[in-house]
Design an enzyme around this catalytic site. Structure first.
Site, PDB file in Angstrom:
ATOM      1  N   CYS A 186      14.917  11.746  55.088  1.00  0.00           N
ATOM      2  CA  CYS A 186      15.280  10.879  55.645  1.00  0.00           C
ATOM      3  C   CYS A 186      15.983   9.679  54.399  1.00  0.00           C
ATOM      4  CB  CYS A 186      14.574   9.794  56.494  1.00  0.00           C
ATOM      5  SG  CYS A 186      13.746  10.979  57.598  1.00  0.00           S
TER       6      CYS A 186
ATOM      7  N   HIS B 121      17.056   2.864  57.798  1.00  0.00           N
ATOM      8  CA  HIS B 121      16.827   4.245  58.636  1.00  0.00           C
ATOM      9  C   HIS B 121      16.253   4.008  59.746  1.00  0.00           C
ATOM     10  CE1 HIS B 121      15.852   8.089  59.104  1.00  0.00           C
ATOM     11  NE2 HIS B 121      14.448   7.841  59.120  1.00  0.00           N
TER      12      HIS B 121
ATOM     13  N   ASN C  28      16.014   9.674  65.680  1.00  0.00           N
ATOM     14  CA  ASN C  28      16.152   9.556  64.193  1.00  0.00           C
ATOM     15  C   ASN C  28      16.982  10.876  63.944  1.00  0.00           C
ATOM     16  OD1 ASN C  28      15.301  10.288  61.507  1.00  0.00           O
ATOM     17  ND2 ASN C  28      13.296  10.049  61.843  1.00  0.00           N
TER      18      ASN C  28
END
Ligand code: ACO
Length: 327
Positions: free
Chosen positions: A113, A254, A284
């Site tokens: 990520c 994020h 996500n």
């Protein structure tokens, strides 16, 4: 002083949308659980003929268009991803071919990520070393192909998409990328993995049966580390620039969990409108999450010239990173 500056942003998400309601009919979950525990309402899912490089190229093309540059103007393409089209060649090489960026070097960066902020940090250093460089930085993932659709603890979380920025040198000392910081703690790798498809085990029936080609995550542990690491990354970036929480115009973090974003907001003392949130629409998307959010903030006019933007990310590895940008 030479700084790198974002000349254009772009993003792309596959057309197909999977809602929480639809997930209710696939696994033992509820829209209410997913929304309250994560903030996610839907996610985009790539169709069978949409590999990562296609999403990445579309986002890249949008960013180039906004920057008023062509693919042939690019010196380098860096793609942050852990879901490449294939182990070799890199997704960046496939994007280079798709866009016709004939002069550009191309490589991928794997930091889960945190992939986009790692790619951005590398591009920033390249430009400072060679100010004529123009670089396309992309974060792109097709997580749905690495999602175990029978594991309710992970399959509700992830989505597919891509975001991109075009970076070039600027001589304005007080605008552009002000700082980048990268961190990792490989000792904790087992908490978030895709164990199979590499060289640590054979790709065979047994591997597939065990589901080692899927994302596995100890959500509770990852959550605990994520909040701590994101806070420390944010504080480090503020300190490096002599900024306080009050100086931040927009936090683009994020998008992993609305509760993590809320925790960060409180720790930095930010009002709600200064935290960009689009996790409800995308879930996500790993390395794609920050550049998609940045592009939405940019195109919707939330971002304005002179704004101080703080980006922070956390992901498998563990990796965590920050970038402070004056827009
Ligand atoms: N629907 C209904 N119930 C569920 C679901 C679901 N989809 N998933 C789990 N549950 C249940 C569990 O079984 C558990 O039940 P139990 O109490 O009877 O055992 C209960 O809900 C609570 O489970 P937890 O795992 O403790 O739930 P938590 O509140 O921690 O939320 C989540 C899980 C959303 C994964 C959270 O831990 C999280 O966001 N973790 C961090 C993720 C992250 O930051 N990732 C960043 C990097 S990702 C990358 O690099 C690719």
């Amino acid at each position: 002083m030479i700084r790198s500056r974002i000349l254009g942003t772009g993003s792309y998400a596959p057309r197909k949308v999977l809602s929480n309601k639809e997930l209710e009919s696939m696994i033992d979950t509820t829209d209410e659980w997913i929304t309250t525990r994560t903030g996610i309402r839907q996610r985009h899912i790539a169709s069978d003929d949409e590999p990562n490089s296609l999403l990445a190229a579309k986002a890249g093309r949008n960013a180039l268009e906004m920057a008023g540059l062509s693919a042939e103007d690019m010196d380098l393409i860096i793609v942050g991803t852990f879901t490449p089209d294939m182990p070799m060649p890199s997704t960046a090489c496939l994007v280079q071919a798709e866009l016709g960026a004939k002069r550009a070097g191309a490589f991928d960066v794997v930091a889960a990520c945190s992939g986009f902020l790692h790619a951005l940090a590398i591009a920033d250093k390249f430009i400072k070393a060679e100010p004529t460089q123009k670089i396309l930085v992309i974060g792109s993932e097709v997580l749905s192909r690495r999602t175990n659709w029978s594991d309710r603890s992970t399959c509700v979380l992830f989505g597919d998409g891509a975001g991109a920025v075009v970076l070039a040198a600027s001589e304005e000392a007080d605008s552009g990328v002000m700082s980048t910081h990268l961190h990792a703690d490989g000792r904790l790798w087992e908490l978030l993995t895709v164990r199979g498809l590499g060289t640590s085990c054979m790709v065979d029936e047994d591997m597939l049966k065990q589901g080692l080609h899927y994302i596995e995550m100890n959500g509770r542990e990852v959550f605990k580390h994520a909040v701590r690491a994101l806070e420390s990354a944010a504080m480090e970036a503020l300190e490096a620039n002599g900024w306080s929480g009050e100086d931040i115009d927009l936090l683009v973090a994020h998008q992993a969990n609305i509760r993590i974003l809320e925790f960060l907001r409180e720790r930095l003392g930010l009002p709600r409108e200064k935290v960009f949130i689009n996790i409800d629409k995308y879930g996500n998307t790993s390395a794609a999450s920050i550049p998609i959010a940045l592009d939405e903030a940019n195109r919707s006019g939330v971002l304005k010239p002179g704004h101080k933007v703080l980006m922070v990310s956390f992901g498998g590895g563990f990796t965590w990173a920050s970038a402070a940008v004056t827009w």
